[in-house]
Design an enzyme around this catalytic site. Structure first.
Site, short mmCIF file in Angstrom:
data_model
loop_
_atom_site.label_atom_id
_atom_site.label_comp_id
_atom_site.label_asym_id
_atom_site.label_seq_id
_atom_site.Cartn_x
_atom_site.Cartn_y
_atom_site.Cartn_z
N HIS A 98 0.86 -1.20 0.00
CA HIS A 98 0.00 0.00 0.00
C HIS A 98 0.90 1.24 0.00
O HIS A 98 1.95 1.25 0.63
CB HIS A 98 -0.92 -0.01 1.23
N GLU A 100 0.77 3.88 1.57
CA GLU A 100 1.09 4.42 2.89
C GLU A 100 2.26 3.67 3.51
O GLU A 100 3.06 4.24 4.25
CB GLU A 100 -0.16 4.38 3.80
N GLY A 175 -7.74 9.07 -0.16
CA GLY A 175 -8.17 9.86 0.99
C GLY A 175 -8.31 11.34 0.70
O GLY A 175 -8.46 12.15 1.61
N SER A 213 -10.42 7.10 -3.22
CA SER A 213 -11.67 7.88 -3.11
C SER A 213 -12.83 7.26 -3.89
O SER A 213 -13.70 7.99 -4.38
CB SER A 213 -11.44 9.33 -3.53
P1 PGA Z 1 -9.67 5.88 0.13
O1 PGA Z 1 -8.47 4.84 0.37
O2 PGA Z 1 -10.81 5.10 -0.46
O3 PGA Z 1 -9.97 6.44 1.50
O4 PGA Z 1 -9.15 6.91 -0.82
C1 PGA Z 1 -8.21 3.81 -0.54
C2 PGA Z 1 -6.99 3.03 -0.07
O5 PGA Z 1 -6.02 3.66 0.37
O6 PGA Z 1 -6.96 1.79 -0.14
#
Ligand code: PGA
Length: 252
Positions: A98, A100, A175, A213
């Site tokens: 991911h 992140e 996000g 999103s």
């Molecule tokens: P989001 O996150 O739908 O809040 O944009 C998606 C993700 O990071 O898997």
């Protein structure tokens, strides 16, 4: 191929909040769903979800996923969770790579590939995330970046590659409320599909999810694209009515 709608709860939840969310989901799924469903939950709550699946009939078709997995099998790796442990808790999926984790935990393409391999070796389907940053997109490097990220996983996993799920998640759309347009997402998915096709003659079974999103309002048009086989949903997976609407939009 049935679509897959996977929730990524990220670092959210509590015993009480998870129970309420899953009870609401279960109620909404009593009549069935048109797609495959998973929730990728924080590791401490995997056992809770496993237990709730036994008491809520509506969760029968909801598979359990983790958000990460160690590349190592076992031993002196404090804080890590192995693929075998995830398997013990009935996980079907583990998100790997991911953005992140790539960003905040310095995960490299090579490490992500090793994590995918560790998951596959334990019988867990890795949901391999790829995606470009805003700077990379603006520099016209989107295709180069996602192909490089996926190539590492293909290279390390040989013929097992047909067992993975791929999630295209443009970092700038995660996000932020900014979604890739269906055309932008489809264009990248087509590139990834071609790359997988060149790597295995089993590529037709590989699901390509879009993430970033995705919500109740935009899911249907994204999911209608020919190479979008589902979604990886962050924020909207924490609200049962929204997640249920996305699930309902995921008919074949
Ligand atoms: P989001 O996150 O739908 O809040 O944009 C998606 C993700 O990071 O898997």
């Amino acid at each position: 191929m049935k679509k897959l709608i996977a929730g990524n709860w990220k670092m959210n939840g509590s015993l009480a909040a998870n129970e309420a969310l899953l009870a609401e989901l279960a109620a909404g799924l009593q009549a069935g769903a048109p797609c495959e469903i998973a929730v990728c939950v924080p590791a401490p709550y995997l056992a809770q979800v496993q237990a709730l699946k036994k008491t809520h009939a509506g969760l029968a078709q909801v598979d359990i996923g983790a958000q990460d997995v160690s590349a190592q099998a076992s031993g002196a790796y404090t804080g890590e969770v192995s693929a075998a442990m995830l398997k013990d808790l009935n996980c079907r999926y583990a998100v790997v790579g991911h953005s992140e984790r790539r960003q905040y935990h310095a995960e490299t393409d090579a490490l992500v590939a090793d994590k995918a391999r560790a998951a596959l070796a334990a019988g867990i389907t890795p949901i391999v995330c790829v995606g470009e940053t805003l700077a990379e997109r603006e520099a016209g490097r989107t295709v180069e970046v996602v192909k490089r990220q996926l190539a590492a996983v293909i290279h390390a996993n040989g013929h097992c590659i047909s067992e993975i799920v791929v999630a295209y998640e443009p970092v700038w759309a995660i996000g932020t409320g900014k979604t890739a347009t269906p055309e932008e997402a489809q264009a990248v998915h087509a590139v990834l599909r071609a790359q997988l096709k060149a790597a295995t003659d089993q590529s037709a079974r590989i699901k390509l999810l879009y993430g970033g999103s995705m919500n109740a309002a935009n899911a249907a048009t994204l999911l209608a694209q020919p190479d979008i086989d589902g979604g990886l949903i962050g924020g909207a997976s924490l609200k049962a009515p929204d997640f249920l609407k996305i699930i309902a939009a995921a008919h074949v």
